[in-house]
Design a protein around this motif. Structure first.
Motif, PDB file in Angstrom:
ATOM      1  N   THR A  21      41.478  -0.178  56.078  1.00 56.97           N
ATOM      2  CA  THR A  21      41.521  -1.393  56.626  1.00 56.97           C
ATOM      3  C   THR A  21      41.985  -1.450  58.129  1.00 56.97           C
ATOM      4  O   THR A  21      41.021  -1.606  58.646  1.00 56.97           O
ATOM      5  CB  THR A  21      42.096  -2.780  56.273  1.00 56.97           C
ATOM      6  OG1 THR A  21      43.705  -2.393  56.051  1.00 56.97           O
ATOM      7  CG2 THR A  21      42.129  -2.434  54.123  1.00 56.97           C
ATOM      8  N   ASN A  91      33.437  -7.645  54.700  1.00 58.08           N
ATOM      9  CA  ASN A  91      33.476  -7.967  53.381  1.00 58.08           C
ATOM     10  C   ASN A  91      34.690  -7.135  52.886  1.00 58.08           C
ATOM     11  O   ASN A  91      35.313  -7.273  51.996  1.00 58.08           O
ATOM     12  CB  ASN A  91      32.202  -8.210  53.035  1.00 58.08           C
ATOM     13  CG  ASN A  91      32.517  -9.602  52.026  1.00 58.08           C
ATOM     14  OD1 ASN A  91      33.630 -10.225  51.152  1.00 58.08           O
ATOM     15  ND2 ASN A  91      31.769  -9.978  51.561  1.00 58.08           N
ATOM     16  N   LEU A  92      33.930  -5.920  52.489  1.00 54.90           N
ATOM     17  CA  LEU A  92      34.688  -5.248  52.536  1.00 54.90           C
ATOM     18  C   LEU A  92      36.304  -4.815  52.913  1.00 54.90           C
ATOM     19  O   LEU A  92      37.430  -4.097  51.671  1.00 54.90           O
ATOM     20  CB  LEU A  92      34.370  -3.470  53.139  1.00 54.90           C
ATOM     21  CG  LEU A  92      34.812  -2.132  52.824  1.00 54.90           C
ATOM     22  CD1 LEU A  92      34.522  -1.826  51.238  1.00 54.90           C
ATOM     23  CD2 LEU A  92      34.650  -0.975  53.507  1.00 54.90           C
ATOM     24  N   TRP A  95      38.638  -6.972  51.128  1.00 52.13           N
ATOM     25  CA  TRP A  95      38.927  -6.579  49.827  1.00 52.13           C
ATOM     26  C   TRP A  95      39.815  -5.303  49.688  1.00 52.13           C
ATOM     27  O   TRP A  95      40.484  -5.023  48.622  1.00 52.13           O
ATOM     28  CB  TRP A  95      37.745  -6.686  48.657  1.00 52.13           C
ATOM     29  CG  TRP A  95      37.321  -7.644  48.100  1.00 52.13           C
ATOM     30  CD1 TRP A  95      35.927  -8.470  48.709  1.00 52.13           C
ATOM     31  CD2 TRP A  95      37.791  -8.400  47.070  1.00 52.13           C
ATOM     32  NE1 TRP A  95      35.522  -9.710  48.195  1.00 52.13           N
ATOM     33  CE2 TRP A  95      36.678  -9.653  47.004  1.00 52.13           C
ATOM     34  CE3 TRP A  95      38.649  -8.375  46.352  1.00 52.13           C
ATOM     35  CZ2 TRP A  95      37.128 -10.800  45.803  1.00 52.13           C
ATOM     36  CZ3 TRP A  95      38.560  -9.401  45.496  1.00 52.13           C
ATOM     37  CH2 TRP A  95      37.717 -10.580  45.499  1.00 52.13           C
ATOM     38  N   ALA A  98      43.590  -6.382  50.588  1.00 51.64           N
ATOM     39  CA  ALA A  98      43.360  -7.327  48.694  1.00 51.64           C
ATOM     40  C   ALA A  98      44.310  -6.164  48.257  1.00 51.64           C
ATOM     41  O   ALA A  98      45.603  -6.096  47.652  1.00 51.64           O
ATOM     42  CB  ALA A  98      42.874  -8.333  47.736  1.00 51.64           C
ATOM     43  N   LEU A  99      44.029  -5.006  48.322  1.00 47.55           N
ATOM     44  CA  LEU A  99      44.180  -3.781  46.978  1.00 47.55           C
ATOM     45  C   LEU A  99      44.985  -3.398  47.470  1.00 47.55           C
ATOM     46  O   LEU A  99      46.753  -3.386  46.874  1.00 47.55           O
ATOM     47  CB  LEU A  99      42.769  -2.358  46.903  1.00 47.55           C
ATOM     48  CG  LEU A  99      43.204  -1.990  46.457  1.00 47.55           C
ATOM     49  CD1 LEU A  99      43.608  -1.894  45.251  1.00 47.55           C
ATOM     50  CD2 LEU A  99      42.196  -1.020  46.362  1.00 47.55           C
ATOM     51  N   PHE A 187      47.771  -9.014  43.265  1.00 45.59           N
ATOM     52  CA  PHE A 187      46.156  -8.753  43.077  1.00 45.59           C
ATOM     53  C   PHE A 187      45.277 -10.071  42.894  1.00 45.59           C
ATOM     54  O   PHE A 187      44.195 -10.405  43.641  1.00 45.59           O
ATOM     55  CB  PHE A 187      45.634  -7.078  42.917  1.00 45.59           C
ATOM     56  CG  PHE A 187      43.931  -7.163  43.407  1.00 45.59           C
ATOM     57  CD1 PHE A 187      43.600  -6.822  44.409  1.00 45.59           C
ATOM     58  CD2 PHE A 187      43.230  -7.221  41.934  1.00 45.59           C
ATOM     59  CE1 PHE A 187      42.563  -6.648  44.550  1.00 45.59           C
ATOM     60  CE2 PHE A 187      41.878  -7.345  41.895  1.00 45.59           C
ATOM     61  CZ  PHE A 187      41.601  -6.960  43.486  1.00 45.59           C
ATOM     62  N   ARG A 190      45.518 -13.330  44.803  1.00 44.98           N
ATOM     63  CA  ARG A 190      44.494 -13.006  46.350  1.00 44.98           C
ATOM     64  C   ARG A 190      43.037 -12.791  45.548  1.00 44.98           C
ATOM     65  O   ARG A 190      42.104 -13.246  46.549  1.00 44.98           O
ATOM     66  CB  ARG A 190      45.177 -11.933  47.341  1.00 44.98           C
ATOM     67  CG  ARG A 190      44.642 -11.200  48.674  1.00 44.98           C
ATOM     68  CD  ARG A 190      44.453 -12.226  49.334  1.00 44.98           C
ATOM     69  NE  ARG A 190      43.806 -11.962  50.377  1.00 44.98           N
ATOM     70  CZ  ARG A 190      43.393 -12.953  51.233  1.00 44.98           C
ATOM     71  NH1 ARG A 190      43.399 -14.117  50.821  1.00 44.98           N
ATOM     72  NH2 ARG A 190      42.203 -12.794  52.415  1.00 44.98           N
ATOM     73  N   ALA A 191      42.842 -11.611  45.111  1.00 43.55           N
ATOM     74  CA  ALA A 191      41.410 -12.012  44.975  1.00 43.55           C
ATOM     75  C   ALA A 191      41.072 -13.201  44.125  1.00 43.55           C
ATOM     76  O   ALA A 191      40.240 -13.531  44.845  1.00 43.55           O
ATOM     77  CB  ALA A 191      41.171 -10.787  43.299  1.00 43.55           C
ATOM     78  N   MET A 194      40.230 -15.114  46.991  1.00 44.50           N
ATOM     79  CA  MET A 194      38.665 -14.948  47.249  1.00 44.50           C
ATOM     80  C   MET A 194      37.727 -15.577  46.644  1.00 44.50           C
ATOM     81  O   MET A 194      36.723 -16.107  46.749  1.00 44.50           O
ATOM     82  CB  MET A 194      39.027 -13.805  47.875  1.00 44.50           C
ATOM     83  CG  MET A 194      39.598 -12.908  49.252  1.00 44.50           C
ATOM     84  SD  MET A 194      39.934 -11.652  50.113  1.00 44.50           S
ATOM     85  CE  MET A 194      40.463 -10.702  48.570  1.00 44.50           C
ATOM     86  N   ALA A 195      38.339 -15.248  45.306  1.00 47.20           N
ATOM     87  CA  ALA A 195      36.275 -14.921  44.612  1.00 47.20           C
ATOM     88  C   ALA A 195      35.990 -16.356  44.369  1.00 47.20           C
ATOM     89  O   ALA A 195      35.321 -17.674  43.933  1.00 47.20           O
ATOM     90  CB  ALA A 195      36.622 -14.530  43.593  1.00 47.20           C
TER      91      ALA A 195
END
Lengths: 212, 212, 212
Positions: A21, A91-92, A95, A98-99, A187, A190-191, A194-195
């Motif tokens: 990141t 976007n990458l 994510w 988040a990981l 995760f 957070r995911a 976002m989703a």
């Protein structure tokens, strides 16, 4: 797998993914290859470094493990040559971040427990390990820090997962399973944010009461 | 001159010159004399302080040497009363910063070697000692950090010089000459970048490949 | 009251009041409750944490005192639910920050003296303990750092009070009274600057001398 090697594995994974990141932020700032390595290192080791300093464990974790810095440099080179292949680098970035959060928080929780910290300090170390590298990355790069994004779970995801981990250990669960549950919670929160837009209510100023 | 006194001399010189750059940034922000001292101290001791913390060497280097803080205060007072004599304070700032980088990187390399660090960590400590003070200065003062300047060698100059220093020592050179070569390389790369536009290729986003 | 308990009391008070200011900044950024706790913690423990690290006193002060983190969380919750009752949150923030500065500087001076530091380092630790938490708060939140406000005494107030404290101790005063005088001086200088415009002359660029 022993607890110590699980913690080491989480540390390696969080360094690697946070480094990616950092390199992506360097690509947004159009730096040269050494600039990529610099941001990859700042992001990759920032959180764990602060954690070790606060716990009084110097030298910090990467001083005795130079291969971590080489891993960071490799991640930076990889991003330098491949980032243009992705349609949306932002976007990458989100994510991968988040990981990385999902592995860094349990790494922090694990190290704090190994150091003999109580539950409150353990939760704090999980949050600090998870968030500080990304915060340093965004502050130095003049990007809006992810911790400030309104209406998204970020610190809250780290906090929730760290709480789950500390609670499970407090209830007698094995430390390995507690760390796995901690990371999955981070995760997932957070995911999901976002989703699906999961969030907590934010502070909204209301006008002061009418005095008339 | 012994290695220990060479390292101490480099530390003093980098504190002094970085302090001058911090005071120049304070002059751009039009602060009062204590604000000048504050930025001079943040910049002058920031990098070496982080290096000592990471290596687990607390208390940090200036706690036992109060004369360093007095030197910083003197530098700040000097700039407060004379900065208006210079036609371009920003240019002066850039060149002093280059000079400071050229003494701070070998100071970091030298301290790391004295602490028994291997080559990878030694290079990292050189870069951190050289860049962190200026980065703190620019971030707190809301100036564009020099580490982010596109198409200029900055972190790269620090990295190149630290690499030269660590390589020479690895090849059996005397540590004193290795530190001198390290500092000259840093300054030459940075100065060449400012004067002649030397740089490395930077990342440029290309459109994703056509899929049709 | 013993000196150690006076220092502990100052530490608690400064953590609490700085935590309130951090939560107020979180309210300006419209974060959720965990964001409030995050900024309250960053601001509340930032200065004392850096002080402990620099003095080589790890683990830092709050690792052995988890009740401090719970106090911070309580302060954040309080602000989350009551901040809207105040007509000017920014004014409240400024005055709480002044109060926090007035307790944090003597806390830093006291800890440095207990650690055996000399007068110059003692003054530096007072200033660092007082200013670093607020600086981290403002930098991460992208607000104009109070240390940069032109024509206001801020770092100068901290510096003046720390100087008074160190001087009184140097002249043989009891440490307790010296810390009280230190704190009152800081608050008086900062409050006088806000209420009556007290300040020191700031740097103003003058045109270079005519050469003709």
């Amino acid at each position: 797998m022993s607890l110590v090697s699980l913690i080491a594995l989480l540390d390696y994974a969080s360094v690697l993914v946070f480094a990616l990141t950092g390199a992506l932020v360097a690509s947004r700032a159009q730096l040269d290859i050494v600039g990529f390595i610099f941001f990859a290192a700042l992001t990759g080791i920032g959180g764990g470094t602060l954690r070790d300093l606060l716990l009084g464990q110097g030298p910090v974790f990467w001083v005795g493990r130079p291969e971590l810095l080489l891993l960071i440099a490799a991640a930076a080179v990889l991003v330098f040559f491949t980032a243009h292949l992705f349609e949306s680098r932002y976007n990458l970035l989100l994510w991968l971040d988040a990981l990385a959060l999902g592995v860094a928080v349990p790494a922090g929780v694990g190290v704090a427990i190994e150091a003999g910290a109580g539950p409150v300090v353990t939760v704090a170390m999980g949050v600090i390990t998870g968030t500080f590298g990304g915060m340093a990355r965004d502050t130095v790069a003049n990007e809006l820090p992810l911790v400030l994004k309104q209406g998204e779970l970020y610190v809250t995801a780290a906090f929730g997962g760290a709480l789950v981990g500390a609670a499970l250990i407090g209830m007698g669960s094995s430390q390995g399973w507690a760390l796995v549950a901690c990371g999955l919670t981070v995760f997932a929160l957070r995911a999901g944010s976002m989703a699906f837009g999961w969030n907590l209510p934010t502070y909204r100023p209301r006008p002061p009461r009418n005095k008339g």
